[in-house]
Design a protein around this motif. Structure first.
Motif, mmCIF file in Angstrom:
data_model
loop_
_atom_site.group_PDB
_atom_site.id
_atom_site.type_symbol
_atom_site.label_atom_id
_atom_site.label_comp_id
_atom_site.label_asym_id
_atom_site.label_seq_id
_atom_site.Cartn_x
_atom_site.Cartn_y
_atom_site.Cartn_z
ATOM 1 N N VAL A 112 -10.872 5.335 -6.231
ATOM 2 C CA VAL A 112 -10.996 3.874 -6.254
ATOM 3 C C VAL A 112 -12.131 3.422 -5.339
ATOM 4 C CG1 VAL A 112 -9.826 1.704 -5.708
ATOM 5 C CG2 VAL A 112 -8.556 3.550 -6.818
ATOM 6 N N VAL A 113 -12.232 4.042 -4.165
ATOM 7 C CA VAL A 113 -13.305 3.703 -3.229
ATOM 8 C C VAL A 113 -14.665 3.998 -3.850
ATOM 9 C CG1 VAL A 113 -14.325 4.237 -0.992
ATOM 10 C CG2 VAL A 113 -11.842 4.042 -1.204
ATOM 11 N N GLN A 114 -14.805 5.160 -4.479
ATOM 12 C CA GLN A 114 -16.067 5.512 -5.124
ATOM 13 C C GLN A 114 -16.393 4.560 -6.271
ATOM 14 O OE1 GLN A 114 -15.720 9.610 -6.291
ATOM 15 N NE2 GLN A 114 -15.629 10.373 -4.179
ATOM 16 N N TYR A 115 -15.371 4.172 -7.015
ATOM 17 C CA TYR A 115 -15.593 3.237 -8.119
ATOM 18 C C TYR A 115 -16.055 1.878 -7.605
ATOM 19 C CZ TYR A 115 -14.597 0.275 -12.162
ATOM 20 O OH TYR A 115 -14.701 -0.627 -13.184
ATOM 21 N N ARG A 116 -15.462 1.426 -6.507
ATOM 22 C CA ARG A 116 -15.867 0.139 -5.932
ATOM 23 C C ARG A 116 -17.304 0.197 -5.437
ATOM 24 N NH1 ARG A 116 -10.471 -1.565 -2.384
ATOM 25 N NH2 ARG A 116 -9.135 -2.081 -4.167
ATOM 26 N N ARG A 117 -17.686 1.318 -4.833
ATOM 27 C CA ARG A 117 -19.064 1.473 -4.374
ATOM 28 C C ARG A 117 -20.029 1.454 -5.557
ATOM 29 N NH1 ARG A 117 -18.117 6.294 0.120
ATOM 30 N NH2 ARG A 117 -17.102 4.968 1.702
ATOM 31 N N TRP A 118 -19.627 2.118 -6.637
ATOM 32 C CA TRP A 118 -20.475 2.130 -7.832
ATOM 33 C C TRP A 118 -20.610 0.716 -8.400
ATOM 34 C CZ3 TRP A 118 -19.205 0.817 -12.885
ATOM 35 C CH2 TRP A 118 -20.190 1.109 -13.846
ATOM 36 N N GLY A 166 0.796 -1.219 0.000
ATOM 37 C CA GLY A 166 0.000 0.000 0.000
ATOM 38 C C GLY A 166 0.828 1.267 0.000
ATOM 39 N N ARG A 167 2.127 1.158 0.215
ATOM 40 C CA ARG A 167 2.998 2.338 0.189
ATOM 41 C C ARG A 167 3.270 2.803 -1.235
ATOM 42 N NH1 ARG A 167 4.590 2.168 5.496
ATOM 43 N NH2 ARG A 167 4.668 0.071 6.383
ATOM 44 N N ILE A 168 3.085 1.925 -2.208
ATOM 45 C CA ILE A 168 3.310 2.327 -3.594
ATOM 46 C C ILE A 168 2.048 2.210 -4.451
ATOM 47 C CG2 ILE A 168 5.753 1.722 -3.500
ATOM 48 C CD1 ILE A 168 5.012 -0.843 -5.068
ATOM 49 N N VAL A 169 1.103 1.381 -4.042
ATOM 50 C CA VAL A 169 -0.177 1.252 -4.752
ATOM 51 C C VAL A 169 -1.263 1.633 -3.760
ATOM 52 C CG1 VAL A 169 -1.730 -0.271 -6.015
ATOM 53 C CG2 VAL A 169 0.743 -0.584 -6.208
ATOM 54 N N ARG A 170 -1.757 2.824 -3.863
ATOM 55 C CA ARG A 170 -2.678 3.366 -2.867
ATOM 56 C C ARG A 170 -4.136 3.216 -3.313
ATOM 57 N NH1 ARG A 170 0.231 5.995 0.890
ATOM 58 N NH2 ARG A 170 2.323 6.702 0.328
ATOM 59 N N VAL A 171 -4.992 3.028 -2.334
ATOM 60 C CA VAL A 171 -6.429 2.998 -2.581
ATOM 61 C C VAL A 171 -6.952 4.412 -2.375
ATOM 62 C CG1 VAL A 171 -8.633 1.981 -1.930
ATOM 63 C CG2 VAL A 171 -6.547 0.610 -1.792
ATOM 64 N N THR A 172 -7.133 5.132 -3.459
ATOM 65 C CA THR A 172 -7.537 6.528 -3.405
ATOM 66 C C THR A 172 -9.054 6.651 -3.238
ATOM 67 O OG1 THR A 172 -7.765 6.648 -5.814
ATOM 68 C CG2 THR A 172 -5.597 7.142 -4.879
ATOM 69 N N ASP A 173 -9.516 7.883 -3.022
ATOM 70 C CA ASP A 173 -10.962 8.125 -2.913
ATOM 71 C C ASP A 173 -11.680 7.748 -4.206
ATOM 72 O OD1 ASP A 173 -10.574 9.045 -0.359
ATOM 73 O OD2 ASP A 173 -10.484 11.165 -0.935
#
Length: 299
Positions: free
Chosen positions: A184-190, A175-182
């Protein structure tokens, strides 16, 4: 078109030889995506170039077990970043994956090139056409190198035993180099809202008697759609009314949907509805064709 098919067959062959290849490529692709370096037109490298880079890394790895399924993917990832971020000579060296793989001088690559082309900074010989340089259009190869070097420094620092006290054990190293951004979170929710997760009970015929795994469920669905596509399902040759044919198609798809939606809380397997999409599309297409020809009086 033929080159594309041959390239796909070549990649499939490499995946069988190097089981860790797809896992490394997926992480690397996401890593480059978040830095806008995953496309040639943005100055990055293409997916095909990234796959060949990874294949070359595994081919020429000094450790004999690097290509084995039991190899440590985390170690391989850090070593990949170290090789292409710090040690690889982009100015003088080209990459060859055919005939077991090798590092070659760019002067040798240029001998096979036509139309006055010269090897690019990221020179990757096309295994299907030696006169073609796969990395020719990657004008931002140095940016990719810098990104790889950054990832190596971050990950090697994170896994260093002397630095463990400074990091929380709950944090992900990758997670230090591949981050879960906002985003990505919104896309997963969609995705969760648009494509709800279905559950398959272990007792369901879709799950099979062997167990509740993603592979077994997907394999059962694929076999069902393949039987339909191959014409192994017998159809009634007598003319039918529109309502009867429509009901037959509806019953075929509803049986799959009903058995998929049934679940037992303590003994179920979950998988995305998207995994059902391709087999169901094939089934619906087949039913539509049968209905059309029944209307025409040909069945």
């Amino acid at each position: 078109m033929s080159n594309g098919v041959k390239s796909a067959e070549l990649i499939t062959k490499f995946i069988k030889i190097y089981p860790s290849l797809p896992f490394l490529v997926l992480v690397l692709k996401q890593f480059l995506l978040q830095r806008d370096l995953n496309e040639v037109f943005t100055g990055g490298i293409s997916s095909y170039s990234l796959i060949l880079l990874t294949v070359s890394f595994l081919q020429l790895h000094p450790r004999y077990n690097a290509s084995q399924p039991s190899s440590n993917l985390g170690v391989l990832l850090i070593e990949f970043f170290e090789l292409y971020g710090r040690h690889f000579n982009y100015l003088k060296t080209g990459i060859r994956v055919r005939d077991g793989g090798a590092y070659i001088a760019k002067e040798e690559v240029q001998k096979d090139m036509t139309d006055g082309y010269r090897p690019s900074l990221l020179c990757i010989e096309d295994p299907l056409n030696p006169s073609n340089d796969i990395g020719r259009s990657s004008y931002g190869a140095l940016n990719v190198k810098q990104a790889f070097e950054y990832a190596y420094l971050v990950l090697s620092h994170a896994v260093n035993s002397q630095n463990q006290a400074f990091f929380s054990k709950n944090n992900s190293v990758i997670g230090r180099i591949v981050r879960v951004t906002d985003e990505v979170v919104q896309y997963r929710r969609w995705m969760q809202k648009s494509f709800p997760v279905l559950t398959v009970s272990a007792a369901s015929p879709l799950a099979g008697s062997s167990g509740r795994t993603y592979a077994s469920v997907a394999n059962t669905l694929s076999q069902s759609s393949q039987h339909i596509a191959n014409g192994n399902v017998k159809l009634d040759n007598r003319p039918q009314e529109e309502s009867e044919s429509d009901g037959s198609c509806r019953s075929s798809t509803s049986s799959i949907a009903n058995s998929s939606s049934s679940s037992i809380a303590s003994d179920t397997v979950s998988f995305p509805a998207a995994s059902l999409r391709s087999p169901l599309r094939s089934l619906l297409s087949r039913c539509h064709s049968v209905f059309f020809w029944q209307r025409k009086g040909n069945i």
